[in-house]
Scaffold this motif. Sequence first.
Motif, PDB file in Angstrom:
ATOM      1  N   ASP A 117       0.817  -1.221   0.000  1.00 30.89           N
ATOM      2  CA  ASP A 117       0.000   0.000   0.000  1.00 30.89           C
ATOM      3  C   ASP A 117       0.848   1.268   0.000  1.00 30.89           C
ATOM      4  O   ASP A 117       0.324   2.366  -0.184  1.00 30.89           O
ATOM      5  CB  ASP A 117      -0.931   0.010   1.217  1.00 30.89           C
ATOM      6  CG  ASP A 117      -1.911  -1.153   1.197  1.00 30.89           C
ATOM      7  OD1 ASP A 117      -2.449  -1.439   0.111  1.00 30.89           O
ATOM      8  OD2 ASP A 117      -2.136  -1.768   2.259  1.00 30.89           O
ATOM      9  N   GLY A 308      -5.020   6.727   1.981  1.00 28.35           N
ATOM     10  CA  GLY A 308      -3.823   5.891   1.954  1.00 28.35           C
ATOM     11  C   GLY A 308      -2.729   6.507   1.108  1.00 28.35           C
ATOM     12  O   GLY A 308      -1.547   6.458   1.459  1.00 28.35           O
ATOM     13  N   GLU A 309      -3.122   7.100  -0.030  1.00 31.46           N
ATOM     14  CA  GLU A 309      -2.129   7.736  -0.906  1.00 31.46           C
ATOM     15  C   GLU A 309      -1.535   8.976  -0.257  1.00 31.46           C
ATOM     16  O   GLU A 309      -0.349   9.274  -0.418  1.00 31.46           O
ATOM     17  CB  GLU A 309      -2.774   8.087  -2.241  1.00 31.46           C
ATOM     18  CG  GLU A 309      -3.089   6.864  -3.102  1.00 31.46           C
ATOM     19  CD  GLU A 309      -3.888   7.219  -4.336  1.00 31.46           C
ATOM     20  OE1 GLU A 309      -3.633   6.609  -5.396  1.00 31.46           O
ATOM     21  OE2 GLU A 309      -4.767   8.098  -4.257  1.00 31.46           O
TER      22      GLU A 309
END
Length: 539
Positions: A117, A308-309
């Motif tokens: 991730d 998440g990014e």
Amino acid sequence: MSIDFVSWTLKSWIVVATALVLTITISQIIYNAFFHPLSKVPGPFLCRISGIPSWYYATRGDRHIWLWQLFQIYGPKIRVTPNTILFRDPAAYRDIYTQKANVQKAAFYEAWQKDKDDINTFNTRNKQAHSRRRKMLNQSFTEQSLRASQPFLIKHVDRWNELLVAETGDDQWSKPMNFADVSDTLVFDIMGDLCFGTSFDIKEREENPFKTMPHVVVQYMQFFYPLTRSPMLNLIVWLKPRGLDALFKSITPPNIKSYISFVEDCVTKRLELYQAQKEKTVSEQRQDMFWFLCDAKDDAGDPAYSEGELRAEANMLIVGGTDTTSVTLAAVMFYLTRDALRLQKLVDEIQSTFSTPEHIAHGPQLTSCIYLRACIDEAMRLSPSGPSELPREILKGGAIINGEFYPQGTVVGSSGWATGHNDEFYGDSEVFRPERWIPDESTGVTEEEVNVLRANFHPFAQGPGSCPGKNIAILELSIAIARTLHRLEVRKPLEGDNSLGQGIPTNGWGMRNKNIFQLQDAYISVRNGPMVQFKKRPV
């Protein structure tokens, strides 16, 4: 006659397996040395057959010096692993790093991902995916964001200046201080304010849990860097999502885990602030760098980044946003405190341009300080924030580099340290001479000569992998240096340990010059020193 494998003993199987491994290894060595498509490229024999030497010097932190040594011995093109060719040539640099180059980021970048991730602009290899991410990231580094960042920069620089002489009288020199540590506190506090909505206040005298974070960032890079230069890099990248990431997580040292948690906590708090301020008008919201990231939109007009990014990009911003500025500040002070004439020349320019330090800000006057910019450029040449290469992998169809063809899969690049310390190009590459960047009849420097130098000067890289925060970094450096030298005198301590950061005659080749600020290579530039003292200027 058939072979009865059933009757073989364990010893027999071990002998056969050993012989097979030896045969494959020797065959690979012979192929790499004599039959590989890159076999004609000059370089040490061990580098032609194995990536172990490159990895070894990465573990030592002096890989950039080793590369410089190889260029001195073998010329402007060297083979440093069986599949890696590095260049020290302006034309080759353009062929490798421009937008049209038939290359992508090498597996080196993928190795930096801590898990599946953890994908950001830095470690994205695919050209199309990287282009999309970079386009979104660029929305955070506009003229608007540059102007929005200035109040944060000035606030921290002014407070930092106060603290540098807080314990001295009006006509007293401060105690000697390690400027690498001192500059880290300034840059880290600015980055906290710009990225996460709050200063970490590590430059303040009071103790707080964030004070060790600049050192932990360095330890984080030193922990992972040898892995990214491993001769088994492709295998490591393949194994990472298949259990190796989990293994690394379990054996990661506590200080590295604390840094990862620190980034996570900072992003969580900044996201909460962003959500809380959504009901306010844009002018009332806190417009720091993270605000521009949150506000960025993709081609469809939707938010450019998921949560998440954003977390993945935050780690890149901390490392990238602190390293270049810190190492350049330290280098500028190292060279100026050893060159009284050039120090005074810079002070004269700053004080003749600005009547008070409070007037030093983004605008035409600051841009007109050409000697200030020349000092910054010269420091970045001698002390690049990335001392080794930014590796690129040639794609299908191959690539022409400096007039020669290289096949698909070849890893290519150019070393920042070796390029900046190139006597064949600069003539006196080991001399701090800002005048080389300024056309001037009195010094004999022509505009054509300066243009040639700039064609070989890429402190923020070039092409799709260039640093998007270049303008903010230059503004931060300019304001910090100009305001500091306008207010304070600076010198190398007259006695005691005043040699920190300089070369030592007993060191290896390339690390002996006492007039050169020495760095360690951990992808970023790790520095120690110089020792300096400050004193308030007479009003």
